[in-house]
Design a protein around this motif. Structure first.
Motif, PDB file in Angstrom:
ATOM      1  N   GLU A   1      16.215  -2.919  10.073  1.00  0.00           N
ATOM      2  CA  GLU A   1      16.981  -2.257  11.128  1.00  0.00           C
ATOM      3  C   GLU A   1      16.457  -2.735  12.476  1.00  0.00           C
ATOM      4  O   GLU A   1      15.241  -2.759  12.695  1.00  0.00           O
ATOM      5  CB  GLU A   1      16.834  -0.734  11.034  1.00  0.00           C
ATOM      6  N   THR A   2      17.378  -3.105  13.354  1.00  0.00           N
ATOM      7  CA  THR A   2      16.960  -3.647  14.650  1.00  0.00           C
ATOM      8  C   THR A   2      17.699  -2.929  15.770  1.00  0.00           C
ATOM      9  O   THR A   2      18.916  -2.737  15.699  1.00  0.00           O
ATOM     10  CB  THR A   2      17.233  -5.163  14.710  1.00  0.00           C
ATOM     11  N   TYR A   3      16.934  -2.537  16.791  1.00  0.00           N
ATOM     12  CA  TYR A   3      17.492  -1.743  17.878  1.00  0.00           C
ATOM     13  C   TYR A   3      17.010  -2.246  19.232  1.00  0.00           C
ATOM     14  O   TYR A   3      15.944  -2.872  19.347  1.00  0.00           O
ATOM     15  CB  TYR A   3      17.080  -0.275  17.725  1.00  0.00           C
ATOM     16  N   LEU A   4      17.801  -1.905  20.245  1.00  0.00           N
ATOM     17  CA  LEU A   4      17.421  -2.150  21.628  1.00  0.00           C
ATOM     18  C   LEU A   4      17.442  -0.793  22.341  1.00  0.00           C
ATOM     19  O   LEU A   4      18.495  -0.148  22.415  1.00  0.00           O
ATOM     20  CB  LEU A   4      18.406  -3.128  22.281  1.00  0.00           C
ATOM     21  N   MET A   5      16.280  -0.370  22.823  1.00  0.00           N
ATOM     22  CA  MET A   5      16.180   0.939  23.473  1.00  0.00           C
ATOM     23  C   MET A   5      16.316   0.796  24.988  1.00  0.00           C
ATOM     24  O   MET A   5      15.713  -0.100  25.590  1.00  0.00           O
ATOM     25  CB  MET A   5      14.842   1.605  23.126  1.00  0.00           C
ATOM     26  N   ALA A   6      17.092   1.708  25.574  1.00  0.00           N
ATOM     27  CA  ALA A   6      17.248   1.734  27.031  1.00  0.00           C
ATOM     28  C   ALA A   6      16.156   2.600  27.653  1.00  0.00           C
ATOM     29  O   ALA A   6      15.428   3.308  26.955  1.00  0.00           O
ATOM     30  CB  ALA A   6      18.629   2.267  27.397  1.00  0.00           C
ATOM     31  N   LEU A   7      16.059   2.562  28.972  1.00  0.00           N
ATOM     32  CA  LEU A   7      15.007   3.316  29.664  1.00  0.00           C
ATOM     33  C   LEU A   7      15.145   4.819  29.472  1.00  0.00           C
ATOM     34  O   LEU A   7      14.166   5.563  29.600  1.00  0.00           O
ATOM     35  CB  LEU A   7      15.017   2.969  31.156  1.00  0.00           C
ATOM     36  N   ASP A   8      16.351   5.292  29.162  1.00  0.00           N
ATOM     37  CA  ASP A   8      16.540   6.733  28.924  1.00  0.00           C
ATOM     38  C   ASP A   8      16.254   7.127  27.472  1.00  0.00           C
ATOM     39  O   ASP A   8      16.461   8.272  27.085  1.00  0.00           O
ATOM     40  CB  ASP A   8      17.952   7.161  29.331  1.00  0.00           C
TER      41      ASP A   8
ATOM     42  N   LEU B   1       0.804  -1.219   0.000  1.00  0.00           N
ATOM     43  CA  LEU B   1       0.000   0.000   0.000  1.00  0.00           C
ATOM     44  C   LEU B   1       0.840   1.274   0.000  1.00  0.00           C
ATOM     45  O   LEU B   1       0.468   2.280  -0.609  1.00  0.00           O
ATOM     46  CB  LEU B   1      -0.913   0.026   1.227  1.00  0.00           C
ATOM     47  N   HIS B   2       1.971   1.237   0.711  1.00  0.00           N
ATOM     48  CA  HIS B   2       2.727   2.474   0.933  1.00  0.00           C
ATOM     49  C   HIS B   2       4.103   2.471   0.276  1.00  0.00           C
ATOM     50  O   HIS B   2       4.851   3.432   0.431  1.00  0.00           O
ATOM     51  CB  HIS B   2       2.876   2.711   2.446  1.00  0.00           C
ATOM     52  N   SER B   3       4.400   1.372  -0.423  1.00  0.00           N
ATOM     53  CA  SER B   3       5.678   1.261  -1.145  1.00  0.00           C
ATOM     54  C   SER B   3       6.880   1.470  -0.227  1.00  0.00           C
ATOM     55  O   SER B   3       7.895   2.039  -0.641  1.00  0.00           O
ATOM     56  CB  SER B   3       5.739   2.247  -2.315  1.00  0.00           C
ATOM     57  N   ILE B   4       6.760   1.033   1.031  1.00  0.00           N
ATOM     58  CA  ILE B   4       7.911   1.115   1.931  1.00  0.00           C
ATOM     59  C   ILE B   4       8.926   0.057   1.540  1.00  0.00           C
ATOM     60  O   ILE B   4       8.584  -0.959   0.922  1.00  0.00           O
ATOM     61  CB  ILE B   4       7.501   0.929   3.409  1.00  0.00           C
ATOM     62  N   ASP B   5      10.189   0.310   1.869  1.00  0.00           N
ATOM     63  CA  ASP B   5      11.208  -0.702   1.576  1.00  0.00           C
ATOM     64  C   ASP B   5      12.022  -1.051   2.826  1.00  0.00           C
ATOM     65  O   ASP B   5      13.151  -1.504   2.728  1.00  0.00           O
ATOM     66  CB  ASP B   5      12.126  -0.248   0.439  1.00  0.00           C
ATOM     67  N   GLY B   6      11.429  -0.813   3.996  1.00  0.00           N
ATOM     68  CA  GLY B   6      12.157  -1.115   5.217  1.00  0.00           C
ATOM     69  C   GLY B   6      11.243  -1.492   6.365  1.00  0.00           C
ATOM     70  O   GLY B   6      10.051  -1.174   6.365  1.00  0.00           O
ATOM     71  N   VAL B   7      11.832  -2.203   7.333  1.00  0.00           N
ATOM     72  CA  VAL B   7      11.135  -2.504   8.579  1.00  0.00           C
ATOM     73  C   VAL B   7      12.109  -2.212   9.719  1.00  0.00           C
ATOM     74  O   VAL B   7      13.294  -2.544   9.631  1.00  0.00           O
ATOM     75  CB  VAL B   7      10.610  -3.960   8.612  1.00  0.00           C
ATOM     76  N   ILE B   8      11.619  -1.526  10.735  1.00  0.00           N
ATOM     77  CA  ILE B   8      12.449  -1.111  11.871  1.00  0.00           C
ATOM     78  C   ILE B   8      11.851  -1.711  13.140  1.00  0.00           C
ATOM     79  O   ILE B   8      10.710  -1.397  13.496  1.00  0.00           O
ATOM     80  CB  ILE B   8      12.499   0.430  11.989  1.00  0.00           C
ATOM     81  N   ALA B   9      12.592  -2.591  13.797  1.00  0.00           N
ATOM     82  CA  ALA B   9      12.130  -3.185  15.051  1.00  0.00           C
ATOM     83  C   ALA B   9      12.878  -2.533  16.209  1.00  0.00           C
ATOM     84  O   ALA B   9      14.104  -2.490  16.216  1.00  0.00           O
ATOM     85  CB  ALA B   9      12.367  -4.694  15.046  1.00  0.00           C
TER      86      ALA B   9
END
Ligand code: ZN
Length: 185
Positions: free
Chosen positions: A168-175, A111-119
């Motif tokens: 793209e994969t990330y781990l977010m801290a509490l800050d 639908l949106h022609s995106i080419d990425g996924v970010i977790a």
């Protein structure tokens, strides 16, 4: 005396229906048509970029979206939330959710022609403890390793379904700071 240059019909013929709609009635009344018309560059909005997968944890709703805004992605990403973020898409504990997520990613690509996924996973995630046991995040080091496994599987699954997609994969801290896990594509 009638001024034919302000006649709507004439203007539509001259500039086309779509541009007329973009200008709007207010601009026409001011008689500043030339400056009100959008230039060629302004007519093209930036493309949609990616689907964001985040956790349902209320502490991370604003920081995660704030992170996306800092990247200049305002109004350019789809958003999906599952308990555990990527864990909700790959953990056997929540196997029933998997296809729902992957179907939504496929729909956003179509639908949106995106080419990425970010977790964006996060530290101190209760959902990851439910899925993998309390020991899975016992120390920051073990916690990082747990998310490396989860996000590694997520990457594999995304690429298997959509070869060439940017993952793209990330781990977010509490800050709110983020640690990149794995490669950037
Ligand atoms: Zn969580």
């Amino acid at each position: 005396m009638k001024d034919s240059s302000c006649n709507t019909e004439n203007l539509e013929r001259k500039f086309g229906r779509r541009r007329m709609l973009a200008v709007g009635a207010g601009a026409l009344g001011l008689g500043t048509l030339a400056t009100a018309l959008p230039g060629p560059a302004a007519a093209e909005p930036p493309p949609f970029e990616a689907l964001l997968l985040m956790c349902i944890d209320p502490r991370f709703v604003n920081p995660t979206n704030e992170y996306m805004l800092q990247r200049g992605l305002l109004n350019r990403y789809s958003q999906f939330a599952l308990a555990g973020a990527a864990a909700g898409a790959v953990s056997q504990h929540w196997a029933a959710w998997h296809e729902t997520f992957w179907d939504n990613l496929a729909a956003s690509i179509e639908l949106h022609s995106i080419d990425g996924v970010i977790a964006v996973n996060h530290r101190d995630c209760g959902a990851v403890q439910i899925a993998y046991g309390p020991d899975a995040i016992a120390t920051p080091e073990i916690e990082t390793q747990t998310h490396e496994r989860i996000l590694g599987t997520f990457r594999q699954e995304a690429l298997r379904r959509h070869p060439g997609i940017n993952v793209e994969t990330y781990l977010m801290a509490l800050d709110g700071s983020v640690l990149q896990i794995g490669p950037s594509t």
